[in-house]
Design a protein around this motif. Sequence first.
Motif, PDB file in Angstrom:
ATOM      1  N   ILE A 198      -1.142   4.754 -13.041  1.00  0.00           N
ATOM      2  CA  ILE A 198      -1.918   3.712 -13.742  1.00  0.00           C
ATOM      3  C   ILE A 198      -2.100   2.496 -12.843  1.00  0.00           C
ATOM      4  N   ILE A 199      -1.000   2.037 -12.220  1.00  0.00           N
ATOM      5  CA  ILE A 199      -1.117   0.917 -11.278  1.00  0.00           C
ATOM      6  C   ILE A 199      -1.972   1.321 -10.083  1.00  0.00           C
ATOM      7  N   GLY A 200      -1.881   2.599  -9.687  1.00  0.00           N
ATOM      8  CA  GLY A 200      -2.703   3.086  -8.582  1.00  0.00           C
ATOM      9  C   GLY A 200      -4.187   2.987  -8.876  1.00  0.00           C
ATOM     10  N   ILE A 201      -4.592   3.174 -10.132  1.00  0.00           N
ATOM     11  CA  ILE A 201      -6.011   3.051 -10.505  1.00  0.00           C
ATOM     12  C   ILE A 201      -6.501   1.621 -10.265  1.00  0.00           C
ATOM     13  N   ARG A 260      -7.898   9.907  -6.839  1.00  0.00           N
ATOM     14  CA  ARG A 260      -6.612  10.618  -6.851  1.00  0.00           C
ATOM     15  C   ARG A 260      -5.698  10.087  -7.966  1.00  0.00           C
ATOM     16  N   ALA A 261      -5.715   8.775  -8.149  1.00  0.00           N
ATOM     17  CA  ALA A 261      -4.887   8.193  -9.209  1.00  0.00           C
ATOM     18  C   ALA A 261      -5.354   8.648 -10.589  1.00  0.00           C
ATOM     19  N   PHE A 262      -6.690   8.668 -10.793  1.00  0.00           N
ATOM     20  CA  PHE A 262      -7.242   9.155 -12.063  1.00  0.00           C
ATOM     21  C   PHE A 262      -6.866  10.619 -12.292  1.00  0.00           C
ATOM     22  N   LYS A 263      -6.950  11.407 -11.245  1.00  0.00           N
ATOM     23  CA  LYS A 263      -6.621  12.829 -11.361  1.00  0.00           C
ATOM     24  C   LYS A 263      -5.161  13.019 -11.756  1.00  0.00           C
ATOM     25  N   ASN A 264      -4.255  12.262 -11.129  1.00  0.00           N
ATOM     26  CA  ASN A 264      -2.828  12.386 -11.439  1.00  0.00           C
ATOM     27  C   ASN A 264      -2.510  11.873 -12.840  1.00  0.00           C
ATOM     28  N   LEU A 265      -3.196  10.815 -13.259  1.00  0.00           N
ATOM     29  CA  LEU A 265      -2.987  10.326 -14.623  1.00  0.00           C
ATOM     30  C   LEU A 265      -3.487  11.338 -15.648  1.00  0.00           C
ATOM     31  N   ALA A 266      -4.628  11.961 -15.358  1.00  0.00           N
ATOM     32  CA  ALA A 266      -5.158  12.982 -16.271  1.00  0.00           C
ATOM     33  C   ALA A 266      -4.189  14.163 -16.374  1.00  0.00           C
ATOM     34  N   ASP A 313       0.833  -1.207   0.000  1.00  0.00           N
ATOM     35  CA  ASP A 313       0.000   0.000   0.000  1.00  0.00           C
ATOM     36  C   ASP A 313       0.867   1.256   0.000  1.00  0.00           C
ATOM     37  N   GLU A 314       1.868   1.281   0.860  1.00  0.00           N
ATOM     38  CA  GLU A 314       2.756   2.447   0.943  1.00  0.00           C
ATOM     39  C   GLU A 314       3.527   2.649  -0.365  1.00  0.00           C
ATOM     40  N   ARG A 315       3.970   1.556  -0.954  1.00  0.00           N
ATOM     41  CA  ARG A 315       4.757   1.627  -2.191  1.00  0.00           C
ATOM     42  C   ARG A 315       3.927   2.192  -3.344  1.00  0.00           C
ATOM     43  N   ILE A 316       2.690   1.717  -3.497  1.00  0.00           N
ATOM     44  CA  ILE A 316       1.851   2.158  -4.622  1.00  0.00           C
ATOM     45  C   ILE A 316       1.384   3.599  -4.415  1.00  0.00           C
ATOM     46  N   ARG A 317       0.972   3.925  -3.189  1.00  0.00           N
ATOM     47  CA  ARG A 317       0.521   5.296  -2.914  1.00  0.00           C
ATOM     48  C   ARG A 317       1.646   6.311  -3.128  1.00  0.00           C
ATOM     49  N   GLY A 318       2.888   5.913  -2.841  1.00  0.00           N
ATOM     50  CA  GLY A 318       4.008   6.834  -2.994  1.00  0.00           C
ATOM     51  C   GLY A 318       4.329   7.164  -4.439  1.00  0.00           C
ATOM     52  N   ASP A 319       3.924   6.274  -5.368  1.00  0.00           N
ATOM     53  CA  ASP A 319       4.229   6.506  -6.785  1.00  0.00           C
ATOM     54  C   ASP A 319       3.088   7.144  -7.558  1.00  0.00           C
ATOM     55  N   ILE A 320       1.981   7.429  -6.891  1.00  0.00           N
ATOM     56  CA  ILE A 320       0.808   7.968  -7.591  1.00  0.00           C
ATOM     57  C   ILE A 320       0.948   9.453  -7.891  1.00  0.00           C
ATOM     58  N   HIS A 321       1.545  10.191  -6.966  1.00  0.00           N
ATOM     59  CA  HIS A 321       1.543  11.655  -7.067  1.00  0.00           C
ATOM     60  C   HIS A 321       2.309  12.137  -8.292  1.00  0.00           C
ATOM     61  N   MET A 322       1.719  13.099  -8.968  1.00  0.00           N
ATOM     62  CA  MET A 322       2.337  13.677 -10.161  1.00  0.00           C
ATOM     63  C   MET A 322       2.515  15.178  -9.927  1.00  0.00           C
ATOM     64  N   LYS A 323       3.538  15.511  -9.135  1.00  0.00           N
ATOM     65  CA  LYS A 323       3.851  16.908  -8.861  1.00  0.00           C
ATOM     66  C   LYS A 323       5.323  17.008  -8.481  1.00  0.00           C
ATOM     67  N   GLY A 324       5.817  18.223  -8.427  1.00  0.00           N
ATOM     68  CA  GLY A 324       7.216  18.440  -8.055  1.00  0.00           C
ATOM     69  C   GLY A 324       8.171  17.761  -9.017  1.00  0.00           C
ATOM     70  N   SER A 325       9.112  17.005  -8.467  1.00  0.00           N
ATOM     71  CA  SER A 325      10.146  16.381  -9.300  1.00  0.00           C
ATOM     72  C   SER A 325       9.556  15.370 -10.281  1.00  0.00           C
ATOM     73  N   ASN A 326       8.494  14.665  -9.870  1.00  0.00           N
ATOM     74  CA  ASN A 326       7.872  13.696 -10.778  1.00  0.00           C
ATOM     75  C   ASN A 326       7.356  14.360 -12.053  1.00  0.00           C
ATOM     76  N   LEU A 327       6.765  15.536 -11.880  1.00  0.00           N
ATOM     77  CA  LEU A 327       6.218  16.246 -13.038  1.00  0.00           C
ATOM     78  C   LEU A 327       7.339  16.749 -13.942  1.00  0.00           C
ATOM     79  N   TRP A 328       8.420  17.223 -13.343  1.00  0.00           N
ATOM     80  CA  TRP A 328       9.561  17.671 -14.149  1.00  0.00           C
ATOM     81  C   TRP A 328      10.209  16.494 -14.890  1.00  0.00           C
ATOM     82  N   ILE A 329      10.342  15.373 -14.188  1.00  0.00           N
ATOM     83  CA  ILE A 329      10.911  14.176 -14.833  1.00  0.00           C
ATOM     84  C   ILE A 329      10.036  13.748 -16.005  1.00  0.00           C
TER      85      ILE A 329
END
Length: 453
Positions: A83-86, A100-106, A34-50
């Motif tokens: 995607i895996i978070g969905i 939240r996962a759908f929002k970040n994927l969008a 649960d912790e591993r998947i939730r940690g990779d869902i967010h699409m902001k900060g460095s993730n968005l730049w990457i």
Amino acid sequence: MTNLEEHRVWLRLKEVLRDRLHIAEDKADDDVIDERIRGDIHMKGSNLWILMFAIFIASIGLNVNSTAVIIGAMLISPLMGPIIGIGYGAGINDFALLRRAFKNLAIATLIGLLTSTLYFFVSPLDTAQSELLSRTTPTVWDVLIGLFGGLAGILAVTRKEKTNVIPGVAIATALMPPLCTAGFGLATGHWNYFFGAFYLYTINFVFIALSSFVIVRAFHIAEKKYVDPAVAKRAQRYIIAVAIATMLPSSYLAYQLVGEEVFKSKASAFVNDNLNFAKTNVAQVKINPKTYEIKVFLIGEHISEDTLNNISVRMSNAGLMNAQLKVYQNGERDDVDISTLKADIVTDLYKNAQLKLELKEKEISQLKDQIQATSIHRELHKAIPDELQTLFPKITKCLLSETYLPNVTDQNMSTKRLILNIETKGKLTQNEREMIEKWLKIRTQNNQVELFF
């Protein structure tokens, strides 16, 4: 073998298979997953730049047709997380996580489209290369890749030890290239490229999420519990609705793609088997599985209408009952794809020119070998008399010539025979004659030697 022995063998086989195929043995704890998947869902900060950097890299790779660059972009892309978070959110009945996962994927999809569109808008290279074109026409194989890639990805996420499976899944399912290709379609106004590429992108993320949902359900990972029964019931309804909304289009896409691929395969086989003429060539074949049309463009000797009608009758036997065969001969219609036809003609001309060039180079090489052999032959014929006179002072004059004798075993072949005419100022002994003959055989590397004194 008795029934009891067969039963024991079967039980042993089941035990071996269970031991080998057991996938829950090295499964991580539910909290860790649960912790591993939730940690990779967010699409902001460095993730968005990457993500933006990866989009730029993939767009450049598509622009210059570099497979290595595209693979590199897929390796650093963070798109797999949401995607895996969905699938995970739907699997554990966590509506908040699913939303939240759908929002970040969008957000990731929108940023990816804007970034790639911006790049291709300012790029001076606007030619669609092969790497880009291959992402505009999804097939049923893309559905299978997305499905099995998603299964591999979620299995890797649920393991105790981290593996390198996720980067491999990102490469295999190819989320980045179709998204960048969609941006190319927007930037250049090629709407068929945009819809085809975005169609492929949709197939990939839908089936990866669906695979994640199936594995999460199969592992019975702890579901989210709601204190308020009404909230729990509402969340269940939302999750079921989202799951159905996800599965129905994907199922329809899979069914449609399978049908299209089967039609294309049957149509291609029918054209290859039935429109094969001695003095007429198939210049181009256009198969449209949506309208069930098969357009064939012929070049060469005119084929009669009766012959073409007889060919059309055979279509039902080939599983093409609802298809229409339209044959155009020698430019009867101008809807042939001129650019593709030109490319095919240029390719054929290039191949023929290459073949002729290789034959010419082979002939030139053979002639060079013959000239070199003749030159060596002349030098040998000139040098041998001088060498003989030096080695055997009794020789005053000699002449080396050659003739070709028919082969005893094969009349189509002949054997080169050397003839040496020698004049001497004194009689040569038998030993001297044998020495001359032996030396000549070694010097000329030919055992067919005859001496005349």
